[in-house]
Design a protein around this motif. Structure first.
Motif, PDB file in Angstrom:
ATOM      1  N   LEU A 151       7.824  -8.513  10.976  1.00 24.77           N
ATOM      2  CA  LEU A 151       8.703  -7.590  11.712  1.00 24.77           C
ATOM      3  C   LEU A 151       9.955  -7.251  10.889  1.00 24.77           C
ATOM      4  O   LEU A 151      10.295  -6.077  10.698  1.00 24.77           O
ATOM      5  CB  LEU A 151       9.100  -8.236  13.052  1.00 24.77           C
ATOM      6  CG  LEU A 151      10.187  -7.552  13.875  1.00 24.77           C
ATOM      7  CD1 LEU A 151       9.680  -6.231  14.436  1.00 24.77           C
ATOM      8  CD2 LEU A 151      10.650  -8.456  15.023  1.00 24.77           C
ATOM      9  N   LEU A 155      11.351  -3.752   9.293  1.00 27.38           N
ATOM     10  CA  LEU A 155      12.631  -3.185   9.746  1.00 27.38           C
ATOM     11  C   LEU A 155      13.484  -2.747   8.568  1.00 27.38           C
ATOM     12  O   LEU A 155      14.206  -1.759   8.640  1.00 27.38           O
ATOM     13  CB  LEU A 155      13.404  -4.219  10.579  1.00 27.38           C
ATOM     14  CG  LEU A 155      12.869  -4.496  11.988  1.00 27.38           C
ATOM     15  CD1 LEU A 155      13.599  -5.685  12.605  1.00 27.38           C
ATOM     16  CD2 LEU A 155      12.989  -3.267  12.892  1.00 27.38           C
ATOM     17  N   VAL A 198       3.247  -6.484  18.957  1.00 29.88           N
ATOM     18  CA  VAL A 198       3.487  -5.056  18.677  1.00 29.88           C
ATOM     19  C   VAL A 198       3.501  -4.800  17.169  1.00 29.88           C
ATOM     20  O   VAL A 198       2.773  -3.968  16.663  1.00 29.88           O
ATOM     21  CB  VAL A 198       4.810  -4.574  19.323  1.00 29.88           C
ATOM     22  CG1 VAL A 198       5.072  -3.111  18.950  1.00 29.88           C
ATOM     23  CG2 VAL A 198       4.756  -4.720  20.833  1.00 29.88           C
ATOM     24  N   ALA A 203       0.199  -2.463  13.022  1.00 34.06           N
ATOM     25  CA  ALA A 203       1.421  -2.173  13.806  1.00 34.06           C
ATOM     26  C   ALA A 203       1.137  -1.143  14.900  1.00 34.06           C
ATOM     27  O   ALA A 203       0.405  -0.184  14.678  1.00 34.06           O
ATOM     28  CB  ALA A 203       2.491  -1.648  12.870  1.00 34.06           C
ATOM     29  N   ARG A 204       1.693  -1.412  16.098  1.00 32.87           N
ATOM     30  CA  ARG A 204       1.538  -0.456  17.218  1.00 32.87           C
ATOM     31  C   ARG A 204       2.871   0.272  17.406  1.00 32.87           C
ATOM     32  O   ARG A 204       3.555   0.107  18.422  1.00 32.87           O
ATOM     33  CB  ARG A 204       1.136  -1.225  18.472  1.00 32.87           C
ATOM     34  CG  ARG A 204      -0.230  -1.920  18.320  1.00 32.87           C
ATOM     35  CD  ARG A 204      -0.483  -2.915  19.424  1.00 32.87           C
ATOM     36  NE  ARG A 204      -0.398  -2.293  20.733  1.00 32.87           N
ATOM     37  CZ  ARG A 204       0.203  -2.830  21.787  1.00 32.87           C
ATOM     38  NH1 ARG A 204       0.784  -4.018  21.689  1.00 32.87           N
ATOM     39  NH2 ARG A 204       0.243  -2.206  22.936  1.00 32.87           N
ATOM     40  N   CYS A 208       6.444   0.701  20.214  1.00 34.42           N
ATOM     41  CA  CYS A 208       7.446  -0.252  19.722  1.00 34.42           C
ATOM     42  C   CYS A 208       8.849   0.050  20.258  1.00 34.42           C
ATOM     43  O   CYS A 208       9.343   1.171  20.133  1.00 34.42           O
ATOM     44  CB  CYS A 208       7.462  -0.236  18.200  1.00 34.42           C
ATOM     45  SG  CYS A 208       8.657  -1.397  17.533  1.00 34.42           S
ATOM     46  N   VAL A 210      11.659  -0.994  19.070  1.00 37.53           N
ATOM     47  CA  VAL A 210      12.698  -0.945  18.037  1.00 37.53           C
ATOM     48  C   VAL A 210      12.352   0.074  16.943  1.00 37.53           C
ATOM     49  O   VAL A 210      12.837  -0.015  15.816  1.00 37.53           O
ATOM     50  CB  VAL A 210      12.942  -2.353  17.410  1.00 37.53           C
ATOM     51  CG1 VAL A 210      13.502  -3.307  18.446  1.00 37.53           C
ATOM     52  CG2 VAL A 210      11.675  -2.932  16.789  1.00 37.53           C
ATOM     53  N   ARG A 211      11.549   1.041  17.323  1.00 39.90           N
ATOM     54  CA  ARG A 211      11.113   2.049  16.355  1.00 39.90           C
ATOM     55  C   ARG A 211      12.311   2.770  15.730  1.00 39.90           C
ATOM     56  O   ARG A 211      12.321   3.057  14.542  1.00 39.90           O
ATOM     57  CB  ARG A 211      10.200   3.039  17.071  1.00 39.90           C
ATOM     58  CG  ARG A 211       9.330   3.836  16.162  1.00 39.90           C
ATOM     59  CD  ARG A 211       8.269   4.558  16.943  1.00 39.90           C
ATOM     60  NE  ARG A 211       8.842   5.333  18.042  1.00 39.90           N
ATOM     61  CZ  ARG A 211       8.145   5.876  19.025  1.00 39.90           C
ATOM     62  NH1 ARG A 211       6.836   5.694  19.070  1.00 39.90           N
ATOM     63  NH2 ARG A 211       8.727   6.572  19.965  1.00 39.90           N
ATOM     64  N   PHE A 217       9.073   2.583   9.449  1.00 41.91           N
ATOM     65  CA  PHE A 217       8.576   3.685  10.272  1.00 41.91           C
ATOM     66  C   PHE A 217       9.225   4.994   9.835  1.00 41.91           C
ATOM     67  O   PHE A 217       8.553   6.017   9.672  1.00 41.91           O
ATOM     68  CB  PHE A 217       8.872   3.406  11.755  1.00 41.91           C
ATOM     69  CG  PHE A 217       8.370   4.490  12.660  1.00 41.91           C
ATOM     70  CD1 PHE A 217       7.034   4.554  13.018  1.00 41.91           C
ATOM     71  CD2 PHE A 217       9.241   5.472  13.134  1.00 41.91           C
ATOM     72  CE1 PHE A 217       6.560   5.574  13.833  1.00 41.91           C
ATOM     73  CE2 PHE A 217       8.772   6.491  13.939  1.00 41.91           C
ATOM     74  CZ  PHE A 217       7.431   6.549  14.296  1.00 41.91           C
ATOM     75  N   VAL A 222       4.804   2.040   6.813  1.00 40.47           N
ATOM     76  CA  VAL A 222       4.436   0.854   7.600  1.00 40.47           C
ATOM     77  C   VAL A 222       3.186   0.167   7.032  1.00 40.47           C
ATOM     78  O   VAL A 222       3.118  -1.058   6.936  1.00 40.47           O
ATOM     79  CB  VAL A 222       4.211   1.241   9.083  1.00 40.47           C
ATOM     80  CG1 VAL A 222       3.658   0.075   9.879  1.00 40.47           C
ATOM     81  CG2 VAL A 222       5.516   1.740   9.691  1.00 40.47           C
TER      82      VAL A 222
HETATM   83 FE1  SF4 Z   1       6.810  -2.643  13.444  1.00 43.26          FE
HETATM   84 FE2  SF4 Z   1       6.164  -0.072  13.797  1.00 43.26          FE
HETATM   85 FE3  SF4 Z   1       7.993  -1.258  15.336  1.00 43.26          FE
HETATM   86 FE4  SF4 Z   1       8.530  -0.736  12.810  1.00 43.26          FE
HETATM   87  S1  SF4 Z   1       8.126   0.755  14.392  1.00 43.26           S
HETATM   88  S2  SF4 Z   1       8.983  -2.616  13.892  1.00 43.26           S
HETATM   89  S3  SF4 Z   1       6.530  -1.096  11.878  1.00 43.26           S
HETATM   90  S4  SF4 Z   1       5.791  -1.758  15.217  1.00 43.26           S
END
Ligand code: SF4
Length: 370
Positions: A151, A155, A198, A203-204, A208, A210-211, A217, A222
């Protein structure tokens, strides 16, 4: 983005999103809300390199057998390893016993509360120390394990291997930055859950929370983060496994510490450069090998071969049943004759347990010792 460059707005937004998501989607783990440091410690050691599903039944049995640090500290290595048998990475069990001795005897049964002090225990690394400190004592201690590493790496779109020294530094730096003073244990659990459910290997991002904080992202990378070391193919290893009987006993050795299955018991085995052929000539060669270790034996039968994968090795095991005739075992690993009932109580390596179960089922069918 350098993790140290994460601003306070980013941190506040990230924390809020994580907490909100966790209150609705956090996993209903059986140990939720558990604060007892002993239980947290045993659980976290078991969870190292092992899935939650695999750990649940082991944890229950282990805690029933050793309900507190004092009972664990007074156990023998064999008793602890027997409860650990099948979970793998047996060094963890041996360290658990050593650390229990420190807590029970040197610390007088009182757990230290800070991650720095907890890290002094054998087998307790920075993650486990942070987990105990935050889950059991609500200390604002950071954590980085497999789920949070993935994660965090995404980020900040980590451009190096997470296991490299720079990678580790940056991940821990981010973990320190995000852990809150208020309910840090719950927050750390939320991070683990988010990484597990997630921000998994797949990765979903579409769900998410915190996208908007995620650089991988944002930059559409990713799939490429975290960087991975390419996996090499498993190495094939061919081994003979000796099931030597004497009346109603079988012979087992103790695997040396520091080697595969170190500390566990098992049937003697040795490597061959090629697959073992079940021929009369091969049986004679094996009898000669065993004679060189001090025992004269009579060939009884080839048993069904099987495969077992351990770390990066794929073992091809060929058990051979022999009847002891005379002599003392002079092999390098110390061994003992044990009854079949005693075999049940010994901590056995997985492959040997498989043979022991076969012997047991044949005994149940009234088929003698094997
Ligand atoms: Fe992970 Fe996608 Fe969320 Fe970024 S946006 S933290 S890659 S799930």
């Amino acid at each position: 983005m350098e993790s140290c460059e994460v601003g306070s707005d980013w941190v506040s937004r990230f924390r809020r999103s994580v907490r909100r998501w966790y209150s609705r989607h956090g996993r209903q783990l059986p140990w939720l809300g558990q604060r007892d440091p002993y239980t947290v410690w045993v659980r976290e050691i078991m969870l190292q390199q092992t899935t939650v599903t695999a750990v649940v039944p082991y944890l229950e049995r282990f805690l029933a057998r050793f309900p507190n640090v004092e009972t664990l500290a007074s156990a023998t290595p064999d008793e602890v390893l027997r409860e650990w048998e099948g979970l793998g990475y047996y060094r963890r069990a041996r360290n658990l016993l050593k650390a229990a001795g420190v807590v029970a005897n040197e610390w007088g049964g009182t757990w230290r509360r800070s991650a720095e002090e907890l890290e002094a225990l054998p087998g307790v690394g920075r993650y486990t120390a942070g987990a105990i400190a935050s889950f059991a004592f609500e200390q604002a201690a950071p954590i980085v394990e497999a789920n949070t590493a993935r994660l965090f790496a995404r980020l900040i779109a980590l451009p190096v291997l997470p296991s490299s020294s720079e990678g580790r530094k940056r991940l821990w730096s981010l973990a320190e930055r995000v852990v809150p003073r208020v309910r840090p244990g719950e927050f750390n659990q939320a991070l683990i859950d988010l990484g597990a459910t997630v921000c998994g290997v797949e990765a979903r991002c579409e769900v998410c929370p915190v996208r908007s904080c995620c650089e991988a992202f944002d930059r559409d990378v990713v799939e490429r983060v975290p960087l991975r070391v390419p996996r090499s193919d498993p190495t094939d290893v061919f081994e003979v496994m000796l099931v030597m009987r004497r009346e109603r006993e079988v012979f087992v050795i103790r695997h040396p510490d520091g080697e595969r299955w170190g500390g566990l018991w098992g049937f003697p085995s040795w490597e061959r450069s090629t697959p073992v052929s079940c021929t009369a000539g091969e049986a004679v060669r094996i009898q000669r090998d065993v004679a060189a270790w001090g025992c004269d034996v009579e060939f009884l039968a080839w048993q069904k071969p099987f495969r077992h994968s351990v770390t990066r090795f794929r073992l091809h095991l060929q058990p051979i049943a022999v009847q002891w005739q005379s002599g003392e075992w002079l092999g390098t690993d110390p061994g003992e004759w044990v009854s079949l009932d005693e075999l049940e109580n010994r901590p056995l390596a997985v492959a040997s347990r498989r043979i022991a179960r076969r012997i047991e089922s044949m005994r149940g069918q009234g088929d003698g010792v094997m």
